[in-house]
Write an enzyme that holds these catalytic residues in place. Structure first.
Site, short mmCIF file in Angstrom:
data_model
loop_
_atom_site.label_atom_id
_atom_site.label_comp_id
_atom_site.label_asym_id
_atom_site.label_seq_id
_atom_site.Cartn_x
_atom_site.Cartn_y
_atom_site.Cartn_z
CG ASP A 65 3.38 -7.17 -8.79
OD1 ASP A 65 3.07 -7.58 -9.95
OD2 ASP A 65 3.62 -8.08 -7.77
CG ASP A 73 4.68 -9.98 -3.61
OD1 ASP A 73 4.77 -9.73 -4.91
OD2 ASP A 73 4.51 -10.82 -2.86
CG ASP A 122 7.28 -7.94 -8.35
OD1 ASP A 122 7.02 -7.80 -9.65
OD2 ASP A 122 6.82 -8.46 -7.62
#
Length: 608
Positions: free
Chosen positions: A303, A504, A508
Site C-alpha cells: 500500500d 496500515d 487494508d
C-alpha cells in the site's frame, strides 16, 4: 526444573560410577550407573505411556527401549550415558527455548502495571487498569508510560527502544501523543490519557506476542511426523542387525544412536529464536507458521499511504477552480472529513485548523473507504475523493484546469473537492517517504522477491510518482478495498511462493487477511489492520519489511539445516552401528554430540 534435576542425577551417577570403576570396584560402578539410568527411565516410561494413550508416538519410545535394553543386557554404562543424553537434552532444550523466547518474554514482563494519577490535587498510585480516558498521569524519570496519552505542559523525552529497537531517545512536544510501554528518559512530565490501558498500544503488542507464541510452523509439524516413520525403521534395522550378527548388543547399538529427541526440537527452537530476533527489531510475528511463510516469499504488494509514506500528510496548497475560494473549499472538505478515518482526511482537518477555519458538523455521510466520502455540510452537498470516485458520482472533470490539478509533482498527491455537483478544486498534500523506503524495493530484490507492486487507493499520478521514487514498476492505483482483494487473489494465483500484502489502514485489513502473510505498519499504535495481520511492525520504518523476510528466510534455513544434517548423521551412525563398527557406549556419546550441536546451531537464528 524437572529436566535439570534428572540431568543432575544422571550426571552424578555417571561420575560416581566412573570414580568407583577407577577405584577397582566394577560391581559398585555398575550399580551406580544402573541407578542413574533407572532414575531417568521411570519418568520417561510414564511420559511415553501418556503420549501413547493420546496417540502420540514419539522418539522417546526409542530412548526408553534403549535404556531398558541396555540394563537387561548388562550394559549399565551405556544405559547411564543414554539416560544422561535424554535428561541432558531435555534440560538443554528447556534452556535453549527460554533463551530463544527471551525478547518475547521481556516484552510481556515489562508491561506497565502502576500509574501515578492526579486526583483532587494529589498524586496517588493506582493499577494501570484503573486508568480512564481523560485522567492526568505523572510519569517520573525512568518510569514506564502507563497508557497511551497526550503530553501536557513541557516536552517529554522518552526511550522507545523496547518497542521499536531504536536506541536513541525521542523528544515529544506538548500536545503530541506518547505511547504506553515507552520509558521516560528525561524529566518528569504529565500526560492526559487517551486510551484505557487495555486499549493502549502496549496492551495490543502483548496480545500479539501471546498469539505469536501459540502458533506452530508447518515445518515443525512435519518434523513431529518423523517419529511415526523413524520408530518402525529403527526397530526393523535393529532387528536385522541382531539377526545377522546373532548378538543383541548390535541391536542395542542401533537403538542408542537412534534417540535424537533434542534433534527434533531444533526446528521449533530455530523458529522461536527468529520470533525473538524480530521482536527485538520492533517486528511482532504472530507465530512460527508465519515466520515459515516469510521464508518463502515470492511477491510483495505494498500500500502507499502510511506504508511506503509516513501516513501523516500535510496540506501544501489548495487549487481552487470553481466559484468558491481556496479557504472555503478546504473548510467544506475538512468539515466532511471529520467523520473519515483515512489519514489524508485527518491531514485536511489539521490543515483547516491550522488556518483557523471554522468547521461544521456534516450530516448524511457515506464513505467508500480508500476512495472518497460524501455528505452535507451547511446545506451543501460535498464530495471529497479521487478523480475516479468523483466521476462515478457524476462529476465531469474534462472542463477543469487539468494541468493545475494533475501536476502535483514528486511525492505529493491530491484529493478533489466537489460541491453541489460542481468541481471546486483540488487539495494538494505532501506525504513524505517513510524512513528506509528509498531502498525498500532494492532490498526486497536482493532477498530474491520476484514480484513487487504498489497497490494504492490514491490517484494514479501520485501512485506512479511514489513507485518511480522507490524503484517499483508495477502499479495498481485508484484501488478500492474490494479491488485490492482482487489484486491479491490474482497474484496468489500466479505465485510460486508466499504473497505478502503490506498496509496500515482499516481499508487494508481485508487484503492483509487474504494474503499468505499480511504485514501491518502500526508504528503509531494498533489498528484494525494490526488485528487481522500476521506481522505487525511497531516502528516507523519501511526497512522492517525486508528485515522480517530476511529473518524468516534465515530461520527456515537454519531449521532445515539442523534437522537434515542431524538426521543424516544419526541415520549414518545407525548403519555403522548395525555393521558392528560403533559400540553402544561410543554410539551414545556420538549421538549426544549431534544433539547438542544441532540445538546450538538452531540458536543462531537469534543473530545475524
Amino acid at each position: 526444573m524437572r529436566e535439570r534435576a534428572l540431568a543432575a542425577a544422571a550426571l552424578t551417577a555417571l561420575l560416581a560410577g566412573g570414580v568407583l570403576w577407577l577405584a577397582g570396584e566394577p560391581d559398585w560402578a555398575d550399580a551406580a550407573w544402573g541407578i542413574g539410568a533407572a532414575v531417568v527411565l521411570l519418568p520417561l516410561a510414564v511420559d511415553t505411556a501418556r503420549s501413547l494413550l493420546h496417540g502420540d508416538v514419539g522418539v522417546d519410545a526409542i530412548a526408553l527401549i534403549a535404556i531398558a535394553g541396555a540394563l537387561v543386557l548388562g550394559e549399565q554404562l551405556t544405559a547411564a550415558i543414554v539416560a544422561l543424553m535424554m535428561s541432558g537434552g531435555a534440560a538443554l532444550e528447556a534452556w535453549a527455548s527460554g533463551r530463544a523466547r527471551r525478547e518475547l518474554r521481556l516484552l510481556v514482563d515489562r508491561a506497565p502495571r502502576i500509574a501515578n494519577r492526579h486526583l483532587n490535587g494529589a498524586v496517588e498510585q493506582v493499577a494501570v487498569n484503573e486508568l480512564r480516558v481523560g485522567d492526568l498521569v505523572v510519569v517520573r524519570a525512568g518510569e514506564l508510560v502507563p497508557a497511551d496519552g497526550v503530553v501536557e505542559g513541557a516536552v517529554a523525552v522518552v526511550d522507545e527502544s523496547a518497542l521499536t529497537g531504536e536506541p536513541l531517545p525521542v523528544t515529544i512536544a506538548a500536545g503530541s501523543p506518547v505511547r504506553s510501554g515507552t520509558t521516560n528518559a528525561g524529566n518528569a512530565f504529565e500526560a492526559r490519557v487517551t486510551h484505557a490501558a487495555e486499549d493502549s498500544a502496549y496492551a495490543a503488542i502483548v496480545r500479539l506476542v501471546a498469539a505469536a507464541q501459540g502458533d506452530r510452523a508447518r515445518f515443525t509439524r512435519l518434523a513431529d511426523r518423523y517419529a511415526a516413520v523413524f520408530l518402525p525403521f529403527t526397530l526393523v534395522l535393529a532387528g536385522v542387525a541382531w539377526a545377522a550378527a546373532g548378538d543383541p548388543v548390535r541391536a542395542l547399538a542401533v537403538l542408542v544412536v537412534a534417540t535424537p529427541c533434542p534433534l527434533i526440537l531444533a526446528a521449533p527452537i530455530a523458529f522461536v529464536a527468529g520470533l525473538s530476533r524480530a521482536a527485538k527489531a520492533g517486528v511482532i510475528v504472530k507465530g512460527s507458521g508465519v515466520l515459515e511463510r516469510l521464508g518463502s516469499v515470492w511477491a510483495v504488494l505494498l500500500d502507499k499511504t502510511g506504508t511506503v509514506t509516513t501516513g501523516t500528510p500535510e496540506v501544501e496548497r489548495v487549487v481552487a477552480t470553481g466559484r468558491l475560494g481556496a479557504e472555503e473549499t478546504l473548510r467544506l472538505a475538512a468539515s466532511l472529513d471529520q467523520l473519515s478515518a483515512h489519514v489524508v482526511a485527518e491531514s485536511l482537518v489539521r490543515g483547516a485548523a491550522a488556518r483557523g477555519l471554522g468547521l461544521e458538523a456534516p450530516t448524511a455521510v457515506e464513505e467508500d473507504p480508500g476512495r472518497g466520502i460524501a455528505g452535507v455540510v451547511g446545506g451543501h452537498r460535498v464530495v471529497v475523493g479521487s478523480d475516479g470516485w468523483l466521476e462515478s458520482r457524476g462529476y465531469a472533470l474534462e472542463g477543469t484546469d487539468g494541468q493545475a490539478l494533475a501536476d502535483t509533482g514528486g511525492d505529493r498527491g491530491m484529493v478533489l473537492v466537489g460541491v453541489d455537483g460542481r468541481l471546486e478544486g483540488a487539495i494538494v498534500v505532501d506525504d513524505p517517504l517513510r524512513g528506509g523506503a528509498e531502498s525498500l524495493a532494492a532490498e526486497l530484490r536482493e532477498l530474491g522477491v520476484e514480484r513487487i507492486a504498489l497497490v494504492s487507493g490514491d490517484h494514479p499520478d501520485a501512485a506512479r510518482d511514489i513507485a518511480a521514487l522507490i524503484g517499483i514498476d508495477e502499479v495498481y492505483a485508484d484501488q478500492a478495498p474490494a479491488e485490492k482483494l482482487s489484486v491479491v487473489e490474482r497474484v496468489r494465483a500466479e505465485s510460486r511462493g508466499s504473497v505478502v500484502m503490506v498496509g496500515d489502514g482499516v481499508n487494508d485489513a481485508p487484503a492483509l487477511a487474504l494474503a499468505d502473510v499480511g504485514i501491518a505498519m502500526a508504528g503509531k499504535g494498533a489498528t484494525v489492520s494490526s488485528e487481522t495481520a500476521d506481522v505487525v511492525v511497531v516502528v516507523d520504518r519501511a526497512d522492517r519489511i525486508p528485515l522480517s523476510i530476511r529473518i524468516g528466510r534465515r530461520s527456515l534455513h537454519i531449521a532445515r539445516q539442523s534437522v537434515v544434517v542431524g538426521l543424516g548423521l544419526s541415520v549414518g551412525a545407525m548403519f555403522v552401528a548395525a555393521f558392528g563398527y560403533l559400540p553402544p557406549v561410543w554410539g551414545a556419546v556420538f549421538q549426544e554430540v549431534i544433539d547438542v550441536a544441532v540445538i546450538l546451531n538452531a540458536l543462531r537464528a537469534l543473530h545475524g
